[in-house]
Design an enzyme around this catalytic site. Structure first.
Site, PDB file in Angstrom:
ATOM      1  N   LYS A 178     -34.201   2.886 -34.664  1.00  0.00           N
ATOM      2  CA  LYS A 178     -33.549   4.153 -34.354  1.00  0.00           C
ATOM      3  C   LYS A 178     -32.334   3.917 -33.461  1.00  0.00           C
ATOM      4  CE  LYS A 178     -37.699   7.100 -34.333  1.00  0.00           C
ATOM      5  NZ  LYS A 178     -37.297   8.027 -35.385  1.00  0.00           N
ATOM      6  N   ARG A 235     -46.466   8.599 -41.817  1.00  0.00           N
ATOM      7  CA  ARG A 235     -47.205   8.840 -43.071  1.00  0.00           C
ATOM      8  C   ARG A 235     -48.039   7.630 -43.456  1.00  0.00           C
ATOM      9  NH1 ARG A 235     -41.645  10.112 -46.012  1.00  0.00           N
ATOM     10  NH2 ARG A 235     -41.198  10.654 -43.836  1.00  0.00           N
TER      11      ARG A 235
END
Ligand code: BES
Ligand code: MN
Ligand code: ZN
Length: 466
Positions: A247, A321
């Site tokens: 990120k 996920r």
């Protein structure tokens, strides 16, 4: 916080908190101007007397639990900042709102100050005054509100804890402590056991960190033996750097909050146990730290998940996920879940779609969805239904495996939900994306900045309901 419900105000020096509706302001002497005190929900008027705080409830015709909760929270936050230790809350005229008032007050009085040089003093004692005839009911209601708020605050404490101190192993230790205190069964699967049982997703995400992943389970056996449980699943990424798909630096510190789903599940299980909810409920936290390193999983990897589905990794930052997919599969195969609800700070895209005042909701079952929507409305936690279209499923189809872990930018929150759906198959399921509701950067709506505990009270009400 010590809580007492009485019909006669006790002696001693107290700060008195009085709720007043917008249209009742004229009863104050002298009546306040609009500028001084609007009477809106959350508005405060304290200049009249040092020992009394008036708090607005909005229009009396629109008065509801949400208004009481928010105003009680705003008042508590203000009282704490002013160093008021002993508070007398007059509710003679509003006996049916005792639960919400206590819930809101205890939530509002919370601040995370463990590491601050100058701490404010928390409110030590709250005394609620009601009419004598309402005393017995009020005591029960207050206890309920207190248990809910304390569970949310426990979740906030964990969620606010920094990533250097809170990681999968220490989160598991915290879960064990909670379980021991309130009579839950707790089981922790460490890396060895995760390997043995082929939790490919959790292991892949955890592989970049020197601090290994854990699957943390809490079991509340409140229902008949053999009753298929309600299973609560939480994403508990204790810090999300993005991994190899790292990120940008800006605001990355907020990724300590990437375990808020897991914290909400733990908080909810605490309250479910304390309230002796008469149903079997299982809480599962999928805990890992997402780090870039020489042992990290990488884009292009193909990971075999717990349910044998092969996943092509296209972005290591879509890690939530991966851990959830395994946990959802486990909820079905190991626990034979009747219903599964998962909470996750899953996608930035959910914030783009809905902003920070509602969690996205996806489901494969209308009846279960309706129950969750009702529990959320009762809690004042806003959720908003979102779709999974065939096109969303199409976007995560992989050329080299069954699915890939990112469908790209378009419909990012919906393609993430489509990914999760693969792992619940036909089990009635709700997914809440709490990416932007789980924490806030300033005090608002009667809550201090930091983790909000979003979802805890909804989960408890869901588990307690019909
Ligand atoms: N934990 C983040 C989601 C997030 C972002 C929560 C901002 C709160 C604030 C999640 O793991 C993530 O990185 N999601 C990616 C998914 C993408 C790579 C498909 C995202 O939202 O960018
Ligand atoms: Mn991520
Ligand atoms: Zn994440």
């Amino acid at each position: 916080m010590k809580l007492r419900i009485v019909s006669e105000p006790p002696a001693g020096s107290w700060t008195t908190l009085k709720f007043i509706c917008k249209d009742e302001r004229a009863s104050l002497v002298p009546p306040p101007s609009d500028a001084e005190f609007s009477g809106d929900v959350g508005a405060l008027l304290s200049e009249r007397a040092a020992s009394t705080l008036y708090a607005g409830l909005g229009e009396s015709a629109k008065l509801d639990d949400a208004a009481i909760r928010e105003t009680a929270g705003a008042a508590a936050l203000a009282l704490r900042k002013r160093g008021k230790r002993k508070v007398l809350l007059l509710l003679n005229e509003h006996p049916k709102y005792v639960a919400s008032a206590v819930e809101g007050f205890v939530l509002g009085a919370y601040r995370f100050e463990t590491f601050r040089p100058k701490k404010t003093e928390p409110v030590a004692e709250l005394v609620v005054v009601v009419a004598k005839k309402d005393l017995a009911d009020a005591k029960k209601a207050a206890e309920h509100g207190l248990i809910l708020a304390e569970a949310a605050n426990a979740a906030r404490d964990l969620a606010n804890s920094p990533g250097n101190l809170l990681y999968p192993k220490t989160l598991a230790a915290a879960a064990k402590t909670v379980a021991a205190q309130c009579g839950l069964k707790c089981r922790v699967l460490d890396e060895k056991e995760l390997k043995l049982r082929k939790f490919g997703g959790i292991l892949a995400v955890g592989s970049g960190s020197s601090r290994g992943p854990r699957l943390i389970e809490l079991i509340h056996a409140g229902g008949p033996k053999g009753q298929a449980p309600l299973v609560l699943v939480g994403k508990a990424i204790t810090f999300d750097t993005g991994g190899i798909s790292i990120k940008p630096a800006g605001n990355m510190e907020e990724m300590i909050f990437d375990m808020c789903g897991g914290a909400a599940v733990l908080g909810a299980m605490q309250a479910i146990a304390r309230l002796s909810v008469r149903r079997n409920v299982v809480g599962i936290l999928a805990a890992a730290e997402n780090m870039p390193s020489g042992t990290a999983y990488r884009p292009g990897d193909i990971v075999t998940m717990h349910n044998k589905v092969n996943v092509e990794i296209v972005n290591t930052d879509a890690e939530g996920r991966m851990v959830l997919g395994d946990a959802l599969s486990w909820a079905r195969s190991e626990h034979k879940a009747a219903r599964i609800i998962n909470l996750a700070t899953l996608t930035g895209a959910c914030g783009v779609a809905l902003g920070d005042s509602a969690a996205g909701l996806w489901s494969n079952d209308d009846a279960f969805q309706a129950d969750v929507v009702r529990a959320a409305a009762e809690s004042g936690e806003r959720v908003w239904p979102m779709p999974i279209f065939p096109e969303h499923i199409e976007r995560i189809r992989s050329d080299v495996a069954q699915i890939k872990n990112s469908g790209g930018r378009l419909g990012g929150a919906c393609t993430a939900a489509a990914f999760l759906k693969v792992f619940v198959e036909k089990t009635p399921w709700v997914h809440l994306d709490i990416a932007y509701t789980a924490h806030c950067s300033s005090d608002k709506h009667g809550l201090a900045s930091g983790a909000t505990g979003f979802g805890v009270r909804t989960l408890v009400r869901l588990a307690s309901g019909g």
